[in-house]
Every structure is written in structure tokens, then in C-alpha cells.
Design a protein around this motif. Structure first.
Motif, mmCIF file in Angstrom:
data_model
loop_
_atom_site.group_PDB
_atom_site.id
_atom_site.type_symbol
_atom_site.label_atom_id
_atom_site.label_comp_id
_atom_site.label_asym_id
_atom_site.label_seq_id
_atom_site.Cartn_x
_atom_site.Cartn_y
_atom_site.Cartn_z
ATOM 1 N N SER A 277 0.842 -1.201 0.000
ATOM 2 C CA SER A 277 0.000 0.000 0.000
ATOM 3 C C SER A 277 0.882 1.258 0.000
ATOM 4 O O SER A 277 0.399 2.370 -0.132
ATOM 5 C CB SER A 277 -0.915 -0.007 1.229
ATOM 6 O OG SER A 277 -0.118 -0.186 2.380
ATOM 7 N N HIS B 110 -4.849 -5.649 0.503
ATOM 8 C CA HIS B 110 -5.610 -6.886 0.743
ATOM 9 C C HIS B 110 -6.473 -7.177 -0.492
ATOM 10 O O HIS B 110 -7.209 -6.302 -0.959
ATOM 11 C CB HIS B 110 -6.492 -6.740 1.985
ATOM 12 C CG HIS B 110 -7.094 -8.037 2.391
ATOM 13 N ND1 HIS B 110 -8.245 -8.538 1.815
ATOM 14 C CD2 HIS B 110 -6.691 -8.969 3.297
ATOM 15 C CE1 HIS B 110 -8.530 -9.710 2.353
ATOM 16 N NE2 HIS B 110 -7.593 -9.991 3.280
ATOM 17 N N GLU C 227 -9.279 -8.769 -1.077
ATOM 18 C CA GLU C 227 -10.738 -8.547 -1.046
ATOM 19 C C GLU C 227 -11.096 -7.139 -0.607
ATOM 20 O O GLU C 227 -11.932 -6.472 -1.213
ATOM 21 C CB GLU C 227 -11.392 -9.598 -0.135
ATOM 22 C CG GLU C 227 -11.467 -10.960 -0.830
ATOM 23 C CD GLU C 227 -11.952 -12.072 0.083
ATOM 24 O OE1 GLU C 227 -12.756 -12.898 -0.399
ATOM 25 O OE2 GLU C 227 -11.533 -12.122 1.260
ATOM 26 N N ASP C 228 -10.433 -6.659 0.493
ATOM 27 C CA ASP C 228 -10.821 -5.351 1.034
ATOM 28 C C ASP C 228 -10.354 -4.197 0.146
ATOM 29 O O ASP C 228 -11.110 -3.263 -0.126
ATOM 30 C CB ASP C 228 -10.238 -5.172 2.453
ATOM 31 C CG ASP C 228 -10.696 -6.277 3.391
ATOM 32 O OD1 ASP C 228 -11.677 -6.971 3.004
ATOM 33 O OD2 ASP C 228 -10.087 -6.478 4.452
ATOM 34 N N ASP C 229 -9.053 -4.266 -0.317
ATOM 35 C CA ASP C 229 -8.505 -3.119 -1.067
ATOM 36 C C ASP C 229 -8.706 -3.271 -2.583
ATOM 37 O O ASP C 229 -9.061 -2.319 -3.274
ATOM 38 C CB ASP C 229 -7.002 -2.963 -0.783
ATOM 39 C CG ASP C 229 -6.726 -2.729 0.686
ATOM 40 O OD1 ASP C 229 -7.544 -2.031 1.319
ATOM 41 O OD2 ASP C 229 -5.715 -3.255 1.205
ATOM 42 N N LYS D 38 -10.702 -5.337 -4.132
ATOM 43 C CA LYS D 38 -12.098 -5.700 -4.490
ATOM 44 C C LYS D 38 -12.174 -6.962 -5.367
ATOM 45 O O LYS D 38 -12.889 -7.012 -6.356
ATOM 46 C CB LYS D 38 -12.786 -4.526 -5.229
ATOM 47 C CG LYS D 38 -12.765 -3.213 -4.451
ATOM 48 C CD LYS D 38 -13.707 -3.278 -3.240
ATOM 49 C CE LYS D 38 -13.754 -1.977 -2.456
ATOM 50 N NZ LYS D 38 -12.759 -1.890 -1.375
ATOM 51 N N LYS E 88 -13.630 -10.147 -6.143
ATOM 52 C CA LYS E 88 -14.860 -10.886 -5.804
ATOM 53 C C LYS E 88 -14.888 -12.136 -6.686
ATOM 54 O O LYS E 88 -15.247 -12.079 -7.847
ATOM 55 C CB LYS E 88 -16.086 -10.003 -6.051
ATOM 56 C CG LYS E 88 -16.177 -8.853 -5.053
ATOM 57 C CD LYS E 88 -17.416 -8.012 -5.267
ATOM 58 C CE LYS E 88 -17.574 -6.945 -4.197
ATOM 59 N NZ LYS E 88 -16.368 -6.156 -3.898
ATOM 60 N N SER F 147 -11.737 -17.183 -2.836
ATOM 61 C CA SER F 147 -12.088 -17.382 -1.415
ATOM 62 C C SER F 147 -11.772 -18.814 -0.989
ATOM 63 O O SER F 147 -11.175 -19.048 0.064
ATOM 64 C CB SER F 147 -13.576 -17.112 -1.185
ATOM 65 O OG SER F 147 -13.926 -15.884 -1.764
#
Length: 993
Positions: free
Chosen positions: A690, A729, A731-733, A735, A737, A742
């Protein structure tokens, strides 16, 4: 000649010996240079007959006397012939192999036996016919184009004609005592080599053979095969002797002198080689430019011819009286381009000019007035009068022959020729020049092989005229001494089988009374070579098994379990990376200045790392770009489907493999102080931070790069204290999907907790143990692969393909369930000069019945035209419609093959039929003059003539096919087509006949 070294095939020490070994076995008591090796292969269980002492005086008399002393290899070969046994003569171009052929013919004629002489090309057959006719008179010729005295005792023919005579059970095959295969090394030709193999395997059992070949290191292997297939002894007479020794020079581009790099004793001169390379003027300073993958040579556009390298070179050769010279070039256009550089050079006196003119016009006498006006004819004469010639397959055949005759008579001092000139034609020169050391082989530019170099350089040095031959390599780029040595001093290419199955061969085998495709395969040289490899493979497997069994590991089961977990972990990590670092998710985060972790491997380490933590090097992203594809489709891809590379400033480099292609191995720089920007594929990125840094605009100065990397080190050490670099991250940063992501991420977490609980993970030397286990597994995999090769070698090499091709023939209705050849099969049996299935399908679809003769001829041209034209003329609508029907038939044939498990690239197959000359052929069949057609087509004259002659060959085969199924209407239509195209310059008779 008791010193001749002979070995029987049973001798276990006698594997197929390489060229060097053979050289060391040379005849004792002879000059090493002239020496030859005589060996013999016997079939298994064969008992050599004691020579009969009851020979009459008549039978002891040689069948032919020669006005010169024979070389040892010639007299050895003739002894074998006198004993009635087959022989293979393997010697350099111009060593005098034809003497053996002449003796075999004389001996057959003396014994009232029939003899066949086969050669790979029609032009060579024509020449040999002329040569033998002068000597023996009872000689005929059969080439498909021409048939002269087919009942003569000695028949000269192309190997293709001999093959079809054998399939048709011609009475000649029952009467023949000796068969001479000239240029038998042609057997390795990718497309046509199989014809030699078929005709050798099918040859009458009571016949004997003379094989004439260029030097091949595995001559013994070939003789072993002939002995096995025909159950008769086959002798090998091998010589490395060159009647005229060669000197090899280099001429560096832009330089002005020659450097002797290999002397006449075969010694490579390192010092002289380095001097030549140092004298090389780089292309940017003159010399040569490369444009669009084509070589442009000699002059940078706009310079006068006299400044070009080739002009300087030829001028120097003439001044030193090293002519005649052949300059080999690897493209037809370049041949002509180089000849045009000689505009200011005149090598002939007035008398020679007069002679050339009279020879030229007396040859052109057979042409019509219109054909004599062809630009190629009128442009060639001024060049020839100055003693300069051009020889390539794009020339009118009659011009090629005139040029050959003028060269033989000494009126051409400098000839620019393509590689084909080095095959078979007996036309030596004093000097041979290679205008290029690279050639385009249809796939890529590559260095010429030592085999090709030997073949072409063999033209240098005329026996009995020159004390040595001279070869000159024009070099325009740095080449390694190892590459040069390999080219100049390498061995000849081995004779390897190019056997492949064709439907025509299968159908003919099934149709023959005693035909059996499996038998042909079992007896092929391909199968023989595969079987030869078996003992060696068995030995390799045994050694590897011993090595594997000597590796003993404590707690092997537990290690195996841990190893398997590691492999799963690695695979899941790759799956995750493929998802997260796909363009769809990661492109928005590849801004300049962001820190990225890149995978790094150690070059010295062939063993993978067995740690969960991978070797990651941090660097700074500079930018990213889409990888440009080779085709238009690649450029039109959506951003998320395209490939990207990321430029990263780091202490790594992209490691190149041997072929110079960029492999995706990223390795640390040897000097860790260096900093470089490398382009890496997305798949090599391990993580994105980041953190972003401000980076200078200009990273060309080393200080700027070093300063930026210093900042990276500072960031790393700061975050090391806080538990590691902060990462984006998925999923969080980012996105991400994706359900697959997963699942994989959860599975990785579960695996990592298993690693911690595993008993063996506590061992301090776990890495070492895993490396040993990995080696053991690698050995097991290699043994498995060798065993697989052994299985495929010991069973019939083409067994599966044979079944698949028979399935195709059944499904398309060419043969019945019980292997009886049906009507369609009878047609395909006759077609060997074009794609037999597609052509037969068109015939049975009724396409030929409904169209005009000219349209039919035009359509058939798509079967015989192979060259790719840049701006080919588009055919008119009605012809285009026919072409679409042809493509549909080809598509259907290819699809059926794919469904029947025949390996085929459908797209490639369909696009192999080209409409480029449909218009030209249509005009020719309509009665247009040749010069009119040449005005609107891009094609070389010779190439078009070759296509029309092949077209006539296909039509003749179609006439036979229509006849065999009683289609009289079609038969007369095909005959009408032949009469429309067979005329004028295209079918002008050969000057040799």
C-alpha cells in the motif's frame, strides 16, 4: 586389397560409428587423404558365400575401363559390384561417385540385365539421361514430363515415377537387376523423403542396389537397415577425401580484406578469426540494413554498386584469378539484387560475347516471337555477355539450362545462385562465396548448419584444374568462434528418416496384392532407427534405477506427506496469484511509485525451494504496458484478456535461456549494488504494497536508480520492525470478488496450520532432506518417461496413426469395413501430387462436372501453389465462389480427420490451399500469352511455370483416376484441360534432351 577393414553386422562392438571414427579406420598403407573405409553389413544369420574360383576369362574382364586411375573408394565399390553385392558410396560432392553408377550400368548392359537410375529432381534426371545416352545409347527417360524409350535396358527416372511403377506392378519391376539411387541423402527431406523409403522397402527382392550419397556420419546404420530389409549384404564405402582441398576465408562487412580461418589441412585459425571480427563495420555505419525481416545487402539504398561489399569481393576474386565463382544467396530476390550490383563489371572479351550470344539465341530458337520478348529473356542476355549469371527456381527453365551450359563452358565467371544449385548438378567452380551466414528456414532466421555448408562449399575446387578450392563467408554480424567452428568444421548432417503416412500410400498398400501397410511401417528406416535406440534406452533406465535405489531416506513416509503438502501449497498460491494479479483486478493499482514484490530464483539452483516463504525481492513500479501480439486479433483484445508486462526498478534481471528468448526466470544481479529496470510479466508479481514512493522522472542515470532503491531499503527496514511491509488486501482493497479465490485462500490457511503441526517440520535439516527426496522423485519420473519411449519404440511407431487414418478412409467411404478399396479410394490411389482426399471429394461432389474447363484448371491451381504472395490478385467472383467450395471440402476432410484422432491443425490445413494464381492460370487456360500474364501477376516466371507443370501432372493423374472408375466424360474434360495448358514456353523441351 587385404588391408580393407571389414566387420560383420553381428560384431557387438560395431554400433553405427560416427564420421570421426570411420576416418580413423581408414585403409592402412595409403595416403591418409585418399583413404577410404570399406565396411559391410550382413543380415542376421547370413553366411557369406566363398567366392567361386570357376570364373571364366570373360566374366573376369571389367565391364568398363576408365581413362584415368581410379581412387581407392571407386575401385573398392566396383569390386563389390563385380561380386554382385549392393553398395552404398558415401563421399563428398565432386569426389567422383558417378564413376560407380557408370560401372553398374555398363555391367548390367554387359550381362543383358535391366538397370534403373533414380534421382530426386527432373532437371538432374534430364542431365543424367544426356550423359548416359552419349555413353551407352540403350537408355530411356521417364520423368512425368517426358517419356523417351521406356523399353530401354537402362531407364533414368525420378524416384516418384519409380515408386508409382512399383505400386502399379509394372513389368519393369520384375525385370530389374540393379537399382541406382542417386543423392540418397535426400531421404531426410521433410516432404518427399518418404518416397525413397517406400521405394527401397518395396523394391523387388532379387534386385541389387547402388546408393550414392553425400557424406553421412551414419552410413553404417543405413546399410544395416538395407541388409535387414532385403536379407542381403550391403557394403559401405566411405571417404572423407576431397580431390581438391578447401581453404575457408572470412570477409567482414565493411572491411576490405580476406582472412584465412580454416586452412587446407582443416586447421581452425583462432587469431585470424578474431582479426576478421575486429575488422567488422557495424551495420549502422554502412554495410547492411535489415528491413521487415528481409535482408538488404551490400548497399544502403542510394549508394553506387561499386561501394557494395559484393562488388569489392567479386572484383578482388577476378583480380586474383580465383574465378569462376558461385555466390550463394538464400533468396531469389537477393540473387537478382546482388547481380544488379555488378552493373559496372565486364568479365568477358569480345569473342566470348559473340559465342554467348549465339549459344543463347540458338537455345531461344524454340520459343515463339512473343516469348522471346519476355523481360526475363531480354534482361538476362546483357548480364550473361558480361560473364555474370543468375540461377534460381524463379527463372524460366530454359534460361536456367542455358546458364548451366554457359557456366560449364566457362563463359560465366560469376554466378549468383540459390541453395538448389548445390544439389546434384555437377558444376564446380574455383571459389564459392556465401553472401550471408544466416538463412530464413520458413520459421526463423538461423545460422546455416554445417551440413548445408558442406553441401554448398563442396562446389569449390575443380578436380584436375585447381590445386585448391576457396570458400568465402561474408559476415555482417559478430558470430561466436564456437558457431563458426561448428559451421566450417562440423560434421555432415546424419541421414535421419522423414517417414510419414499418407492416404495415397495407405490406399495403394491396401490395393496391392501383397501390399500390407503394417509391413511397410515395420520395414521403414524410421522404425529401424527407433529400434536401434532400444538397447541404449534400456541401459539408461537401468543406470537411473540403480541411482534412485541407492538413495535411502529415514522417515520417508513422513517426508512424502510433507512434500505433498508443499506441492499443494505452491499450486494454490499460483491459483490465487493468477486471480489477484489478473489485469481485471490489478491494473488500477500499478501506478508509478508503488512498491511491488517480485519472485526471484537463483540461477545456479535447478532444485526448487522447499520453504513456504518464497524468495521475494522488492522494487518500485515504473509503468506497465500491454504486450503487443503477433496478430491483429491480439491487439483487439479487451484490456482484461490481454497480457501485460510491468517495468520494475529492482536488483534483478530477466534471465535469458540458450535460445536468446526471454524466459520468465527472474534472477538477482551478480553485483547487488546495481539497480536495473526489468520488464516482468504479471505472473511474476507476488504482492503489491500500500506504500507509494515519489520517483524521479529520469531514471537513466545510475545515481537516480541507486537513490530510489535506497529509499526502498529504508521503507523495508522501517516496516520490518513492525511485522512486515503493509500489503494491499485482495478482497478489502483490490475488491477481488471471486469464489475460487475465497476457496483457495481458506485452503492455504488450513494448509499453513498443518505445516506447523507436522512432526518433521521441526527437523533442522528439513530443506536438505526435501531436496534429496525431490531428486529421487525426478529420477523416478525420468525412468517412467524412458519406459514410455521404450514402449513406443518396440511397438510399431505409427500404429495408432495407422488405425486413425484407416478410420478416416472408412468414414469418408474410401475403403470398406473389410479393407476393400472402394470407388473413391481408387481415385485417391492415383493422386500423389496434390491433396488426394480434398481433390477426390471435389470430384465426387460433382464440382468439376458443372464448370467450364478454364475454371476447373484455375481451381486446381490452388492445390499446387505453395508460395505466399504479399499482394496477390483477388480472383473474380465466379472463381472465388469455386474457391469457397474447395475450402468447404477441405474443412470437411480436416474435421473428419480430427474426429478420427489424426493430428491435424484444421486452420492451417484449410489455409494451405491458396487462390493466389487462380487469375493467372485462368488467363493461361483461356489462351493468353505468357508475357501478358506476367504483366499483371507478382509471381516469378519460373515459379509460375513450375506450378503449371505440376498442374499438368495433377491433371494426368486425374485422367488415370477417371479412367480407373469409367468416368469417360470427366476423362475427356481433363484431357481437354491438358491440351489447353500444355503449350509454348511453359512446356518448352529441356535443352539436355
Amino acid at each position: 586389397m587385404g588391408s580393407v577393414k571389414r566387420k560383420s553386422i553381428e560384431d557387438p562392438s560395431d554400433t553405427s560409428r560416427p564420421e570421426k571414427q570411420l576416418r580413423e579406420d581408414s585403409l592402412l598403407g595409403l595416403d591418409e587423404q585418399v583413404a577410404c573405409v570399406h565396411d559391410v553389413s550382413y543380415p542376421e544369420g547370413y553366411v557369406p558365400h566363398a567366392p567361386s574360383s570357376a570364373k571364366t576369362e570373360e566374366s573376369l574382364k571389367p565391364a568398363k575401363e576408365f581413362p584415368f586411375t581410379l581412387d581407392p573408394f571407386q575401385s573398392e565399390a566396383i569390386k563389390c559390384l563385380n561380386n554382385g553385392e549392393s553398395v552404398m558410396v558415401s563421399a563428398h560432392t565432386s569426389a567422383g561417385k558417378t564413376v560407380v553408377a557408370l560401372y553398374a550400368i555398363a555391367m548390367s548392359l554387359k550381362n543383358n540385365q535391366r538397370v534403373i537410375y533414380t534421382s530426386p529432381i527432373k532437371a538432374l534426371s534430364n542431365q543424367k539421361y544426356r550423359e548416359f545416352k552419349e555413353e551407352f545409347s540403350d537408355v530411356g527417360l521417364m520423368t512425368g514430363d517426358v517419356t523417351i524409350e521406356p523399353n530401354a535396358s537402362c531407364l533414368v527416372m525420378t524416384t516418384e515415377i519409380w515408386r508409382s511403377m512399383q505400386y502399379k506392378g509394372s513389368e519393369v519391376t520384375r525385370e530389374v537387376a540393379w537399382i541406382i539411387f542417386d543423392e540418397v541423402h535426400y531421404m531426410r527431406d521433410r516432404e518427399r523423403g518418404v518416397v525413397w523409403e517406400e521405394s527401397i522397402v518395396m523394391a523387388p527382392k532379387n534386385s541389387r542396389f547402388v546408393f550414392l550419397s553425400a557424406t553421412v556420419p551414419n552410413a553404417k546404420e543405413f546399410a544395416d537397415w538395407v541388409a535387414k530389409v532385403h536379407q542381403q549384404p550391403c557394403h559401405i564405402v566411405y571417404t572423407d577425401y576431397r580431390p581438391t582441398p578447401l581453404q575457408h576465408y572470412m570477409f567482414p562487412s565493411g572491411g576490405d580484406g580476406l582472412y584465412l580461418v580454416v586452412d587446407e589441412k582443416g586447421k581452425f585459425r583462432e587469431e585470424s578469426f578474431q582479426k576478421a571480427l575486429n575488422a567488422l563495420v557495424p551495420a549502422s555505419e554502412g554495410g547492411r540494413k535489415r528491413e521487415n525481416g528481409k535482408w538488404q545487402k551490400g548497399l544502403v539504398v542510394g549508394k553506387a554498386g561499386e561501394d557494395s561489399d559484393i562488388f569489392k569481393m567479386v572484383k578482388m576474386i577476378i583480380q586474383r584469378q580465383y574465378d569462376p565463382v558461385i555466390c550463394f544467396s538464400f533468396s531469389k530476390r537477393e540473387c537478382e539484387f546482388l547481380a544488379m550490383q555488378m552493373a559496372k563489371m565486364d568479365l568477358n572479351n569480345d569473342d566470348e560475347k559473340v559465342n554467348i550470344e549465339s549459344i543463347f539465341w540458338s537455345a531461344m530458337d524454340m520459343l515463339s516471337d512473343d516469348d522471346r520478348k519476355l523481360p526475363q529473356v531480354s534482361n538476362m542476355l546483357p548480364l550473361l555477355k558480361r560473364g555474370i549469371g543468375v540461377h534460381h527456381s524463379g527463372l524460366l527453365p530454359i534460361l536456367k539450362e542455358v546458364i548451366e551450359i554457359l557456366f560449364q563452358e566457362g563463359f560465366i565467371k560469376c554466378l549468383f545462385a540459390t541453395e538448389t544449385f548445390s544439389i546434384g548438378l555437377n558444376m564446380p567452380a574455383r571459389t564459392v562465396v556465401f553472401s550471408n551466414v544466416r538463412k530464413f528456414d520458413g520459421d526463423k532466421f538461423r545460422w546455416i548448419s554445417s551440413g548445408e555448408y558442406i553441401q554448398m562449399s563442396g562446389r569449390a575446387g575443380r578436380r584436375g584444374i585447381d590445386d585448391r578450392g576457396i570458400c568465402i563467408l561474408m559476415v555482417d554480424e559478430k558470430l561466436e568462434p564456437s558457431t563458426a567452428k561448428l559451421m566450417l568444421k562440423g560434421s555432415a548432417d546424419p541421414l535421419n528418416s522423414a517417414f510419414h503416412l499418407s492416404y495415397n500410400m495407405l490406399l495403394n498398400q491396401i490395393r496391392c496384392e501383397d501390399g500390407d501397410p503394417e509391413n511397410l511401417l515395420r520395414n521403414s528406416f524410421y522404425q529401424f532407427q527407433a529400434d536401434q535406440a532400444i538397447p541404449d534406452l534400456q541401459k539408461q533406465a537401468k543406470i537411473l534405477a540403480e541411482e534412485r535405489d541407492s538413495i535411502v531416506l529415514e522417515e520417508e513416509d513422513s517426508l512424502e506427506d510433507y512434500y505433498s503438502l508443499l506441492q499443494q501449497h505452491k499450486s494454490l498460491k499460483n491459483d490465487v496469484r493468477d486471480i489477484v494479479f489478473s489485469p481485471k483486478y490489478c491494473l488500477p493499482f500499478l501506478q508509478p511509485g508503488r512498491l511491488a514484490g517480485v519472485y526471484c530464483t537463483n540461477t545456479n539452483e535447478n532444485v526448487p525451494s522447499f520453504s513456504i516463504k518464497e524468495n521475494v525481492t522488492w522494487g518500485v513500479i515504473i509503468n506497465f504496458e500491454m504486450v503487443k501480439g503477433l496478430s491483429k486479433d491480439d491487439e483487439d483484445k479487451k484490456p482484461e484478456d490481454a497480457n501485460y508486462t510491468v517495468d520494475i526498478l529492482t536488483r534483478c534481471m530477466v534471465h535469458k535461456d540458450e535460445l536468446g528468448k526471454k524466459s520468465t526466470k527472474i534472477v538477482p544481479l551478480k553485483d547487488p549494488g546495481e539497480a536495473a529496470v526489468v520488464s516482468v510479466p504479471l505472473s511474476k508479481i507476488d504482492s503489491l504494497s500500500s506504500v507509494r514512493l515519489k520517483i524521479p522522472k529520469d531514471l537513466i542515470p545510475l545515481e537516480a536508480r541507486a537513490h530510489t532503491l535506497k529509499k526502498v531499503s529504508e521503507v523495508l527496514s522501517r516496516y520490518a520492525k513492525e511485522g512486515g511491509m503493509p500489503l494491499l488486501h485482495p478482497e478489502d482493497d483490490m475488491k477481488v470478488k471471486n469464489s475460487s479465490y475465497s476457496k483457495a485462500a481458506r485452503r492455504i490457511e488450513a494448509l499453513e496450520s498443518q505445516f506447523e503441526k507436522h512432526d518433521i517440520s521441526k527437523s533442522p535439516i528439513i530443506e536438505e532432506k526435501l531436496k534429496v527426496l525431490h531428486k529421487k522423485k525426478e529420477l523416478t519420473a525420468r525412468i517412467k518417461s524412458i519406459k514410455k519411449s521404450l514402449r513406443s519404440s518396440s511397438v510399431l511407431a505409427f500404429k495408432d496413426e495407422l488405425k486413425a487414418r484407416k478410420r478416416v478412409l472408412r468414414r469418408l467411404g474410401y475403403i470398406s469395413r473389410d479393407d476393400v478399396v472402394e470407388l473413391k479410394g481408387k481415385v485417391a490411389c492415383e493422386i500423389s501430387s496434390a491433396d488426394e482426399l480434398t481433390l477426390t471429394e471435389l470430384m465426387f461432389n460433382g464440382v468439376f462436372k458443372e464448370i467450364k474447363v478454364e475454371e476447373m484448371v484455375s481451381l486446381l491451381s490452388c492445390f499446387v501453389w505453395q508460395e505466399k504472395l504479399q499482394d496477390a490478385q483477388k480472383p473474380r467472383d465466379e472463381l472465388e465462389l469455386l474457391f469457397t467450395q474447395l475450402q468447404d471440402a477441405a474443412w470437411k476432410v480436416a474435421k473428419v480427420q480430427l474426429e478420427c484422432k489424426v493430428q491435424i491443425d484444421v486452420e492451417n490445413f484449410v489455409s494451405s490451399f491458396r487462390p493466389d494464381i487462380m487469375e493467372a492460370i485462368y488467363a493461361w487456360a483461356k489462351g493468353s500469352k505468357f508475357y501478358e500474364i506476367m504483366e499483371f501477376t507478382q509471381v516469378f516466371e519460373g515459379s509460375l511455370i513450375r506450378a503449371i507443370r505440376r498442374l499438368e501432372e495433377v491433371l494426368q493423374q486425374l485422367i488415370q483416376a477417371a479412367q480407373s472408375i469409367g468416368e469417360t466424360e470427366l476423362e475427356s474434360k481433363f484431357e481437354d484441360a491438358v491440351s489447353k495448358i500444355k503449350r509454348d514456353i511453359v512446356f518448352a523441351a529441356s535443352l539436355y534432351l
